[in-house]
Each structure stands twice: as structure tokens, then as C-alpha cells.
Design a protein around this motif. Structure first.
Motif, PDB file in Angstrom:
ATOM      1  N   UNK A 112       7.800  -7.393  13.557  1.00 58.07           N
ATOM      2  CA  UNK A 112       8.819  -8.416  13.319  1.00 58.07           C
ATOM      3  C   UNK A 112       9.622  -8.720  14.572  1.00 58.07           C
ATOM      4  N   UNK A 113       9.949  -7.695  15.344  1.00 58.67           N
ATOM      5  CA  UNK A 113      10.750  -7.897  16.546  1.00 58.67           C
ATOM      6  C   UNK A 113      10.001  -8.703  17.604  1.00 58.67           C
ATOM      7  N   UNK A 114       8.681  -8.644  17.584  1.00 57.66           N
ATOM      8  CA  UNK A 114       7.900  -9.438  18.536  1.00 57.66           C
ATOM      9  C   UNK A 114       8.041 -10.924  18.248  1.00 57.66           C
ATOM     10  N   UNK A 115       8.200 -11.294  16.985  1.00 57.37           N
ATOM     11  CA  UNK A 115       8.371 -12.703  16.643  1.00 57.37           C
ATOM     12  C   UNK A 115       9.812 -13.147  16.794  1.00 57.37           C
ATOM     13  N   UNK A 169       0.849  -1.192   0.000  1.00 60.38           N
ATOM     14  CA  UNK A 169       0.000   0.000   0.000  1.00 60.38           C
ATOM     15  C   UNK A 169       0.879   1.234   0.000  1.00 60.38           C
ATOM     16  N   UNK A 170       0.270   2.363  -0.299  1.00 60.01           N
ATOM     17  CA  UNK A 170       1.010   3.622  -0.344  1.00 60.01           C
ATOM     18  C   UNK A 170       0.233   4.694   0.398  1.00 60.01           C
ATOM     19  N   UNK A 171       0.967   5.588   1.043  1.00 65.19           N
ATOM     20  CA  UNK A 171       0.387   6.753   1.701  1.00 65.19           C
ATOM     21  C   UNK A 171       0.920   7.975   0.968  1.00 65.19           C
ATOM     22  N   UNK A 172       0.020   8.783   0.403  1.00 69.99           N
ATOM     23  CA  UNK A 172       0.437   9.879  -0.472  1.00 69.99           C
ATOM     24  C   UNK A 172       0.616  11.184   0.302  1.00 69.99           C
ATOM     25  N   UNK A 173       1.460  11.097   1.318  1.00 64.19           N
ATOM     26  CA  UNK A 173       1.895  12.271   2.046  1.00 64.19           C
ATOM     27  C   UNK A 173       3.097  12.866   1.317  1.00 64.19           C
ATOM     28  N   UNK A 174       3.650  13.943   1.876  1.00 58.55           N
ATOM     29  CA  UNK A 174       4.931  14.461   1.404  1.00 58.55           C
ATOM     30  C   UNK A 174       5.889  14.454   2.583  1.00 58.55           C
ATOM     31  N   UNK A 175       6.856  13.522   2.623  1.00 56.82           N
ATOM     32  CA  UNK A 175       7.211  12.567   1.565  1.00 56.82           C
ATOM     33  C   UNK A 175       6.234  11.387   1.487  1.00 56.82           C
ATOM     34  N   UNK A 176       6.241  10.736   0.328  1.00 57.14           N
ATOM     35  CA  UNK A 176       5.368   9.596   0.072  1.00 57.14           C
ATOM     36  C   UNK A 176       5.902   8.359   0.791  1.00 57.14           C
ATOM     37  N   UNK A 177       4.996   7.430   1.097  1.00 57.86           N
ATOM     38  CA  UNK A 177       5.359   6.250   1.861  1.00 57.86           C
ATOM     39  C   UNK A 177       4.800   5.005   1.195  1.00 57.86           C
ATOM     40  N   UNK A 178       5.647   4.033   0.925  1.00 58.12           N
ATOM     41  CA  UNK A 178       5.226   2.746   0.391  1.00 58.12           C
ATOM     42  C   UNK A 178       5.594   1.654   1.376  1.00 58.12           C
ATOM     43  N   UNK A 179       4.682   0.717   1.606  1.00 60.19           N
ATOM     44  CA  UNK A 179       4.922  -0.299   2.620  1.00 60.19           C
ATOM     45  C   UNK A 179       4.337  -1.639   2.214  1.00 60.19           C
ATOM     46  N   UNK A 180       5.030  -2.708   2.593  1.00 60.98           N
ATOM     47  CA  UNK A 180       4.549  -4.066   2.326  1.00 60.98           C
ATOM     48  C   UNK A 180       5.117  -4.994   3.396  1.00 60.98           C
ATOM     49  N   UNK A 181       4.260  -5.783   4.012  1.00 57.32           N
ATOM     50  CA  UNK A 181       4.719  -6.755   4.985  1.00 57.32           C
ATOM     51  C   UNK A 181       4.820  -6.199   6.392  1.00 57.32           C
ATOM     52  N   UNK A 182       5.631  -6.844   7.204  1.00 60.46           N
ATOM     53  CA  UNK A 182       5.725  -6.521   8.626  1.00 60.46           C
ATOM     54  C   UNK A 182       6.435  -5.202   8.887  1.00 60.46           C
ATOM     55  N   UNK A 183       5.975  -4.499   9.923  1.00 60.57           N
ATOM     56  CA  UNK A 183       6.731  -3.371  10.445  1.00 60.57           C
ATOM     57  C   UNK A 183       7.866  -3.923  11.309  1.00 60.57           C
ATOM     58  N   UNK A 184       8.823  -3.061  11.628  1.00 56.75           N
ATOM     59  CA  UNK A 184       9.906  -3.504  12.503  1.00 56.75           C
ATOM     60  C   UNK A 184       9.354  -3.935  13.856  1.00 56.75           C
ATOM     61  N   UNK A 185       8.367  -3.218  14.363  1.00 55.07           N
ATOM     62  CA  UNK A 185       7.807  -3.548  15.671  1.00 55.07           C
ATOM     63  C   UNK A 185       7.137  -4.915  15.661  1.00 55.07           C
ATOM     64  N   UNK A 207      23.315  -5.609   8.302  1.00 56.49           N
ATOM     65  CA  UNK A 207      22.147  -5.199   9.074  1.00 56.49           C
ATOM     66  C   UNK A 207      22.462  -4.026  10.001  1.00 56.49           C
ATOM     67  N   UNK A 208      21.495  -3.121  10.117  1.00 55.67           N
ATOM     68  CA  UNK A 208      21.625  -1.985  11.020  1.00 55.67           C
ATOM     69  C   UNK A 208      21.441  -2.429  12.466  1.00 55.67           C
ATOM     70  N   UNK A 209      20.536  -3.383  12.660  1.00 59.77           N
ATOM     71  CA  UNK A 209      20.274  -3.909  13.998  1.00 59.77           C
ATOM     72  C   UNK A 209      19.549  -5.244  13.859  1.00 59.77           C
ATOM     73  N   UNK A 210      19.432  -5.938  14.990  1.00 59.79           N
ATOM     74  CA  UNK A 210      18.735  -7.233  15.034  1.00 59.79           C
ATOM     75  C   UNK A 210      17.528  -7.139  15.946  1.00 59.79           C
ATOM     76  N   UNK A 211      16.567  -7.988  15.693  1.00 60.85           N
ATOM     77  CA  UNK A 211      15.381  -8.007  16.529  1.00 60.85           C
ATOM     78  C   UNK A 211      14.985  -9.420  16.902  1.00 60.85           C
TER      79      UNK A 211
END
Length: 450
Positions: free
Chosen positions: A356-359, A338-354, A446-450
Motif C-alpha cells: 500500500x505504501x508503494x502506491x 486467507x488464513x495461516x494456521x500458525x500459533x498465533x493464527x493469522x488472517x489476511x485480506x488485501x494489500x500489505x502495508x508495504x 491512524x497510527x501512521x501514513x504511507x
């Protein structure tokens, strides 16, 4: 038992018209009822007119950038009346295309409200009753406005495209993607924008991406206040005086509520047929979009599964294939971009970091940088690319992009993710240089691990 129709669809939005057309193509006798305009929320008062407003709002920034590149570029005042006239004409054109699609497929269209009168019965607004072997509810959603003193003075996304004039100062209440998109649109059109919400903005999205977007919204002059709840609105000669629970009191020319949407089932008669609904009114369905009443199905936002137009279209198509095409098929609701048409624009697919880190067992790859185009122009824009990778399977579980044209990029990344692409397969793809998207295949560590 003999029925008037094999299928009766209630709702002429994206999901309903697709289901009707495909079912008719299989030889079914199909009717459809729409009480407003063919095309539904997306085409008439949602995605399409909003995106055209996004385009319109982008030109002042483009002129500023053009001057930085050496052009003698100037921009005058925005003519809302001219824009709205052209917008209305475009929506009329699109509605005719949707109607022609139904007529061409042999669907009988009733331009009036329809309600459920029984497991196989439908009652039209003019009192006519018809029967159908199958009923499909595709009535979508509607904006939600809470009850408070002066609520009658606010607009929602249903009315925003019909404004007679562009306000000088506008208050947008809400914190989801619709509220943030309209805040950016009106700011781009030269309106003084204030945004109030009871909680942090874009809170269901990846937090690192959200923080960048919200920071840039504020930097562009959008006056953002969280932990702020409207208490009352009074209409005066000076404008709409809005009071918040914290004592804040300001005057605006217009107030837009974008505080979420609810399934559009009120007064639809579902209880007459015994159809089960959730607490918020959503029609409860199984993986086949079938309700607890075997003859009644529902697709799209009215089911409150994944409230996106392309999802409704696929659900409607899968329903028609299953029931009328002898090709049983379910809509897969995972890895939907999906996409959010803000400025700046945002495109996203799948898990957020939050998420993913729970799993656990994930690697987070992040790259932030100033894009070449805006950096040359002296702008302080930032791009963020993020990949979330499972350490065990190496599959890319999440991809998030904050950048110009992020919606275009995330669509292509989603194809690879749906195919089960691993981080190493991303890495093995040669970069296209110089582009922003090349960062998706050049993040090695990787920048970090979760």
C-alpha cells in the motif's frame, strides 16, 4: 466431429470435481481421471488433515490455560498411532463423499493417470484413448525439493500424514506458511522443532504481522535459523545428519521440506497439443481459464494464479458456467482472504502495508493488545489488528489479524471489503463487547501514513 465426451477433466481435486459436477448438471457428457485419490491435495494431503493436526496440537496449551482458570486439568502423552488411524478414517469418509458427488452427477470416473494426446485427445495409463470437445487440466501442484546430496531422505507434505511414529526431533526446511504451520503443529505435539530457511520467514506477508508471529514461534521454543541452506543429509544409526552451507551440523529424527510447490504438469503431454506453459511449468490461461489451444482449459494451482482451494473451486465453477451453462463468468482474483494456521493464527485480506505504501495515499490503523482470555491466564500473548485505508476513496484496502481464530474473523471482514466498505462504515458499526474483533471498528486515529 463426434467426440466421446463433451468434457474430460484431468485431476480429481477441488477444482476438477467442481467443474465436472457442474458441467454434468448442465447436461454435458463428462469424464474425469484421477491417478491417486479423489479429493486432491486439499482433502487428502493438505488443508483438511493439516487443520486436524492443528486442532490436535492445540490441547497442551489449552490444558495450561485451563489450570490458570482454576481447573485441575492434566494431559498425558500424545498417541500419534491412534490419531493417525482416526485421521485415515476421516479422509476415507471424505473421499467417498467426493466420489459419490461425481457418480451422482453422472460423471464417468477413471481411477488412473491421464495425459493430453492432442487438442481433443486424452490417453489413459492403460493405453485407452478417448476424445473430448473440451479438456480441463486441473492437476494442481506438487511439493518442490531441490537437488542435493541426501535429498531422498526427506519428507514433504505428501508423506507427513503417513508417518509411522512421531519424531522426537524434527527439522523443517522452508519459510512459507506451510513450513511455519507444521513447525507450530509439531511443537504443539511435543516435538523438538528446528526450522531452517534461506531467507526471512513469511516474507510475502505484512511485515509487522510476520514479525509478531515469528517472535511468538521462537518464544514457544521453535529453533529458527535464517540464511541457512541445507548442503547434504546423511542417514546414520543416530538419525539424519544434516549439514548446512554455513557449517552447521545437527542430527534429527526426520526432515521435512516445505520449500514451495510447483505446478504439476511434468509428463502431462501438454506440449503435444501445443499448450503454452510458463517457465515453472504453469499452464498459461486467460481470464476465462482458457489456454492458447481453444479446446483446452486449466484451473487451480496448475495455473499458478492464486494457489488456494476455494479459488480452484470458483475457477472450476466459472469455467463450467461459461462453457456449458451459457452464463459467461470469470473468477475475480482480488480481495481473496486467507488464513495461516500458525500459533498465533493469522488472517489476511488485501494489500500489505508495504504494498500500500508503494502506491501512496494510505492511512495505517494498528491496534496491539493482550487478549482478555490469555491475559487473565498470565500468558504473554499479543493480538494485532491492522486496517489499511485509501485516503482518497476511504476504502479499506487491507485487513490483517494476528489472533486466536483469526481465520474466522478475516472471512467476515472480507465480505465488507469485497462490498467496498470504507473506514467510516467500519467505524459506524457498533462494537461487540468484550471481543477481540471489536478493535476492527474502534480504531479512530491512524497510527501512521504511507
Amino acid at each position: 466431429m463426434s467426440f466421446d465426451y463433451d468434457l474430460f477433466v484431468i485431476g480429481g481435486g477441488s477444482g476438477g470435481v467442481r467443474a465436472a459436477r457442474i458441467a454434468a448438471g448442465y447436461g454435458a457428457r463428462v469424464a474425469l481421471a484421477e491417478e491417486y485419490r479423489m479429493g486432491g491435495t486439499c482433502v487428502i494431503r493438505g488443508c483438511v488433515p493439516k487443520k486436524l493436526m492443528v486442532f490436535a496440537s492445540s490441547f497442551p496449551a489449552a490444558m495450561t490455560e485451563a489450570r490458570a482458570y482454576g481447573w485441575d486439568a492434566q494431559i498425558g502423552a500424545f498417541d500419534w498411532t491412534a490419531f493417525r488411524a482416526k485421521l485415515d478414517a476421516e479422509l476415507d469418509r471424505l473421499e467417498k463423499i467426493y466420489r459419490a458427488g461425481q457418480n451422482g452427477a453422472g460423471v464417468t470416473v477413471f481411477d488412473q493417470r491421464a495425459t493430453v494426446a492432442g487438442p481433443h485427445e486424452i490417453r489413459l495409463a492403460d493405453g485407452t484413448e478417448v476424445s473430448a470437445k473440451h479438456i480441463l487440466v486441473a492437476t494442481g501442484g506438487r511439493p518442490f525439493v531441490p537437488e542435493f546430496e541426501g535429498a531422498e531422505h526427506v519428507m514433504t507434505s505428501n508423506e507427513i500424514f503417513k508417518m509411522e511414529a512421531l519424531p522426537k526431533r524434527i527439522l523443517i526446511v522452508g519459510g512459507g506458511y506451510i513450513a511455519c504451520e507444521f513447525a507450530c503443529v509439531f511443537e504443539g505435539l511435543g516435538v523438538d522443532v528446528t526450522l531452517w530457511n534461506r531467507s526471512p520467514l513469511l516474507r510475502s506477508f505484512d511485515l509487522e504481522c510476520r514479525d509478531l508471529i515469528v517472535d511468538k514461534m521462537a518464544a514457544r521454543g521453535i529453533d529458527i535459523h535464517t540464511n541457512c541452506i541445507v548442503h547434504r543429509i546423511e542417514k546414520t544409526a543416530a538419525g539424519l545428519v544434516v549439514e548446512a552451507g554455513d557449517g552447521r551440523r545437527e542430527t534429527f529424527d526426520a526432515v521435512v521440506y516445505a520449500t514451495g510447490r510447483v505446478p504439476n504438469t511434468e509428463g502431462l503431454g501438454l506440449e503435444t497439443a501445443g499448450v503454452a506453459t510458463a517457465r515453472n511449468g504453469a499452464v498459461e490461461v486467460d481470464a476465462w481459464s482458457q489456454t492458447n489451444v481453444p479446446s483446452i482449459y486449466a484451473v487451480g494451482d496448475v495455473t499458478d494464479r492464486v494457489n488456494l482451494t476455494p479459488v480452484a473451486i470458483r475457477e472450476g465453477h466459472a469455467f463450467a458456467d461459461t462453457v456449458f451453462g451459457a452464463t459467461p463468468r470469470q473468477m475475480e482474483h482480488d480481495l481473496i482472504a486467507s488464513a495461516v494456521f500458525t500459533r498465533p493464527e493469522f488472517g489476511t485480506c488485501g494489500m500489505t502495508e508495504e504494498e500500500a505504501c508503494k502506491r501512496g495515499g494510505v492511512e495505517i490503523y494498528v491496534s496491539t493488545f493482550r487478549p482478555m482470555r490469555s491475559a487473565f491466564a498470565g500468558a504473554d500473548d499479543r493480538v494485532l489488528m491492522k486496517l489499511i485505508v485509501c485516503t482518497e476513496t476511504r476504502r479499506v484496502l487491507g485487513c490483517h489479524i494476528v489472533a486466536p481464530e483469526a481465520g474466522e474473523m478475516i472471512q467476515l471482514a472480507a465480505i465488507a471489503m469485497k462490498m467496498g466498505a470504507t473506514k467510516e462504515q467500519f467505524d459506524a458499526t457498533c462494537a461487540v463487547h468484550p471481543t477481540m474483533a471489536e478493535e476492527l471498528v474502534t480504531m479512530r486515529n491512524p497510527t501512521r501514513h504511507g
